[in-house]
Write an enzyme that holds these catalytic residues in place. Structure first.
Site, PDB file in Angstrom:
ATOM      1  N   LYS A 110       0.836  -1.203   0.000  1.00 19.10           N
ATOM      2  CA  LYS A 110       0.000   0.000   0.000  1.00 19.10           C
ATOM      3  C   LYS A 110       0.875   1.259   0.000  1.00 19.10           C
ATOM      4  O   LYS A 110       1.870   1.321   0.730  1.00 19.10           O
ATOM      5  CB  LYS A 110      -0.890  -0.045   1.261  1.00 19.10           C
ATOM      6  CG  LYS A 110      -1.688   1.219   1.543  1.00 19.10           C
ATOM      7  CD  LYS A 110      -2.896   1.343   0.646  1.00 19.10           C
ATOM      8  CE  LYS A 110      -3.596   2.679   0.840  1.00 19.10           C
ATOM      9  NZ  LYS A 110      -4.309   3.133  -0.367  1.00 19.10           N
ATOM     10  N   CYS A 117      -0.679   9.202  -8.326  1.00 20.14           N
ATOM     11  CA  CYS A 117      -1.916   9.071  -7.566  1.00 20.14           C
ATOM     12  C   CYS A 117      -2.829  10.260  -7.882  1.00 20.14           C
ATOM     13  O   CYS A 117      -2.475  11.402  -7.605  1.00 20.14           O
ATOM     14  CB  CYS A 117      -1.645   9.037  -6.061  1.00 20.14           C
ATOM     15  SG  CYS A 117      -3.178   9.009  -5.114  1.00 20.14           S
ATOM     16  N   LYS A 166       6.131   4.592 -11.219  1.00 24.44           N
ATOM     17  CA  LYS A 166       4.762   4.258 -11.632  1.00 24.44           C
ATOM     18  C   LYS A 166       4.122   5.450 -12.333  1.00 24.44           C
ATOM     19  O   LYS A 166       3.930   6.506 -11.739  1.00 24.44           O
ATOM     20  CB  LYS A 166       3.930   3.849 -10.413  1.00 24.44           C
ATOM     21  CG  LYS A 166       2.528   3.342 -10.767  1.00 24.44           C
ATOM     22  CD  LYS A 166       1.881   2.675  -9.568  1.00 24.44           C
ATOM     23  CE  LYS A 166       0.497   2.139  -9.877  1.00 24.44           C
ATOM     24  NZ  LYS A 166      -0.102   1.432  -8.729  1.00 24.44           N
ATOM     25  N   ILE A 199      -0.249   0.898 -15.838  1.00 23.76           N
ATOM     26  CA  ILE A 199      -0.681   2.257 -15.605  1.00 23.76           C
ATOM     27  C   ILE A 199      -1.355   2.393 -14.229  1.00 23.76           C
ATOM     28  O   ILE A 199      -1.871   1.410 -13.700  1.00 23.76           O
ATOM     29  CB  ILE A 199      -1.696   2.745 -16.688  1.00 23.76           C
ATOM     30  CG1 ILE A 199      -2.940   1.845 -16.699  1.00 23.76           C
ATOM     31  CG2 ILE A 199      -1.050   2.766 -18.050  1.00 23.76           C
ATOM     32  CD1 ILE A 199      -4.064   2.311 -17.637  1.00 23.76           C
ATOM     33  N   GLY A 224      -4.617  -5.796  -9.912  1.00 23.31           N
ATOM     34  CA  GLY A 224      -5.117  -4.808  -8.966  1.00 23.31           C
ATOM     35  C   GLY A 224      -6.538  -5.043  -8.532  1.00 23.31           C
ATOM     36  O   GLY A 224      -6.825  -5.871  -7.657  1.00 23.31           O
ATOM     37  N   THR A 225      -7.451  -4.323  -9.164  1.00 24.16           N
ATOM     38  CA  THR A 225      -8.863  -4.334  -8.768  1.00 24.16           C
ATOM     39  C   THR A 225      -9.427  -5.741  -8.589  1.00 24.16           C
ATOM     40  O   THR A 225     -10.254  -5.970  -7.704  1.00 24.16           O
ATOM     41  CB  THR A 225      -9.676  -3.560  -9.827  1.00 24.16           C
ATOM     42  OG1 THR A 225      -9.143  -2.241  -9.905  1.00 24.16           O
ATOM     43  CG2 THR A 225     -11.145  -3.486  -9.461  1.00 24.16           C
TER      44      THR A 225
END
Lengths: 243, 306
Positions: B46, B132, B167, B193, B267-268
């Protein structure tokens, strides 16, 4: 957390925009714990507290209110349909300390209290419930709660019981209890927190994952940031910092 | 024939290219309650800042067609707690080196966080989050301006004892320009991405659903966009590319690698199915069998060579 495939046993409207969904093939979950239901065509799962659990048949019941596309799609669930569920999420209510519980619920927040009431009854407790609904047409579980014990009712429009909310009842009736168990809209819980601090609240939140990974449901508490889905959804009311 | 899923990243061999993406896996150990996370190639932790952050007010997440929006706002306990508490907790259940994702609001903050990491052997590399979209004071600003990005990467390279994976944000006109800029500034690798900036409005209240209005869109819907950017960046740079964006199965992992990814972040999908990364790792040899691939490392960037 358990990932399970459950089967729809029943999916019926029980009051205006309120549906009862019964699923079979569910592992035991404690009162106050919740499940995350995958709705076809939607990405994020939808979280719901258990309304009831029938150990004999592995039946798990929830009550959901149609509030948007996801819950509208759930009304199309057909008997026999297989549903992808994350079960046994969150902490549940702590029943170990109370000698004389009081249940306080508002709207769909009444749902988890029914399962809690049954469990408390099983443990030999007397059940007293204070339930607030928007109006008579949106009342549900009245008969069921009445069978378990004494029930006080309020409705916003006065169409049933006391006109007003649960706080109006709590402030006028002299109800004896040692710990309360509450669930309802944030405004009700905030009002409860300034009325009395000796209780547990089950919080509702939009969630990303439901098992502590995304931080989508973090709240502020007196003991730091907590995730509603992981450290909750049940918190001691005096720990929650209501915004 | 046994399928070879090993890949190399910054000189370290990963058992497979699958890495849960930052922000979708916490600090990793929570998932050890569900399965043995040692199957994972690595883990991206995280996003971590200098000090503890609560992040944005609720609502922070929202459902979308083929994906979701999030505007968590970098909630994290701060670098010292991550190094002294979270990493030791993870070490008990995960034996491989991990990727430490760092965020910040200023040059000084990024530099301070990167310096505190030191030579910690549990860390494979730093992932510099300059993309971010959910932090008001900055973060993404570094990823939208190639001069700022180069300057930051250069400063971080001076203090970091670990390889620096940068990133990138997809919210730019020319991803190749950004990639080249950070490569020239000394980046050891590029991951991409991050999320695409999006928003949704509540039909009943007419208000934006997310508290801070805009948020990052992620999930299956962004896969083609991510793949295109990985393809373009691979062609333009000579450092490893870590691909991510909407990956949900082993075939998409292979597609990302054909486009040029040396490793692939998931990810998701971890949020929708906590077992997703593990299941993708299990599917990989079967997908390789079906596509007649013997070694994954051999297919990296193959689409550029045929």
């Amino acid at each position: 957390m358990k990932k399970e495939v459950m089967t729809v046993v029943k999916n019926v409207e029980i009051a205006d925009k309120l549906y009862l969904l019964v699923l079979s093939g569910a592992s035991y979950l404690a009162p106050g714990q919740f499940l995350q239901i995958k709705v076809p065509e939607y990405t994020l799962r939808r979280p719901f507290c258990a309304a009831d659990y029938d150990e004999k048949n592995d039946f798990l019941s929830i009550i959901y209110k149609v509030v948007g596309g996801g819950t509208k799609a759930m009304t199309k669930f057909e008997v026999g349909q297989k549903i992808d569920v994350l079960n046994c999420l969150g902490n549940g209510f702590d029943l170990s300390k109370t000698k004389k519980p009081l249940l306080i619920g508002g709207g769909v927040g009444i749902v988890p209290l029914f399962y809690l009431a049954k469990e408390l009854k099983k443990q030999g407790h007397e059940i007293i419930s204070v339930l607030g609904y928007p109006c008579k047409d949106q009342c549900f579980f009245l008969e069921e709660f009445s069978k378990l014990g004494k029930v006080y009712i309020s409705t916003d429009d006065g169409s049933l019981g006391v006109k007003g909310n649960v706080l109006d009842i709590l402030k006028t009736e002299d109800i004896e209890y040692d710990e309360f168990f509450a669930c309802g809209p944030p405004i009700m819980l905030k009002a409860l927190s300034s009325w009395n601090s000796n209780g547990q609240v089950s919080l509702e939140s939009k969630m990303g994952c439901g098992f502590g990974a995304c931080m989508g449901c973090s709240i502020k508490t007196t003991k730091g940031y907590k995730r509603v889905c992981k450290e909750g959804p049940v918190f001691k009311i005096d720990e929650v910092i209501f915004e | 024939m046994k399928k070879d899923t090993q890949v190399k990243l910054f000189g370290k061999i990963l058992d497979n290219p699958i890495i849960p993406a930052s922000g979708t896996f916490g600090f990793g150990y929570g998932f050890a309650d569900y399965y043995d996370i040692n199957v994972l190639g690595s883990i991206a932790l995280k996003g971590t800042t200098l000090n503890e952050r609560y992040g944005n007010p609720l609502e922070r997440v929202c459902d979308c067609p083929c994906g979701m929006l999030n505007a968590i706002g970098l909630q994290n306990p701060g670098i010292d707690v991550v190094l002294n508490e979270e990493l030791p907790k993870l070490k008990k259940v995960y034996s491989k080196p991990v990727i430490l994702n760092i965020g910040g609001h200023s040059f000084d903050e990024y530099i301070e966080v990167a310096s505190r990491v030191g030579g910690n052997p549990q860390i494979l590399c730093i992932e510099l989050n300059i993309s971010c979209p959910n932090v008001k004071e900055g973060g993404m600003q570094f990823g939208l301006d190639e001069h700022l990005a180069s300057k930051l990467v250069g400063e971080i390279k001076k203090v970091s004892k670990k390889p620096v994976l940068v990133k990138l944000s997809p919210n730019v006109t020319d991803i190749v320009k950004m990639a080249k800029a950070v490569e020239n500034a000394g980046a050891d690798g590029i991951s991409l991405i991050n999320t695409l900036v999006g928003m949704r409005i509540d039909l009943n209240t007419a208000k934006p659903v997310i508290s801070v209005k805009t948020a990052g869109y992620s999930g299956r819907g962004i896969f083609p966009v991510a793949l295109r950017m990985v393809y373009q960046v691979y062609e333009a740079v000579n450092i490893p590319v870590v691909g991510m964006g909407g990956v949900s199965n082993a075939f998409e992992v292979i597609e990302m690698m054909l486009a040029g990814a040396s490793a692939v972040m998931v990810g998701t999908e971890n949020l929708l199915n906590p077992f997703a990364s593990k299941e993708i790792i299990e599917e990989l040899p079967l997908a390789m069998e079906e596509l007649n691939i013997d070694s994954l490392s051999e297919i990296i960037g193959k689409s550029h060579r045929v």
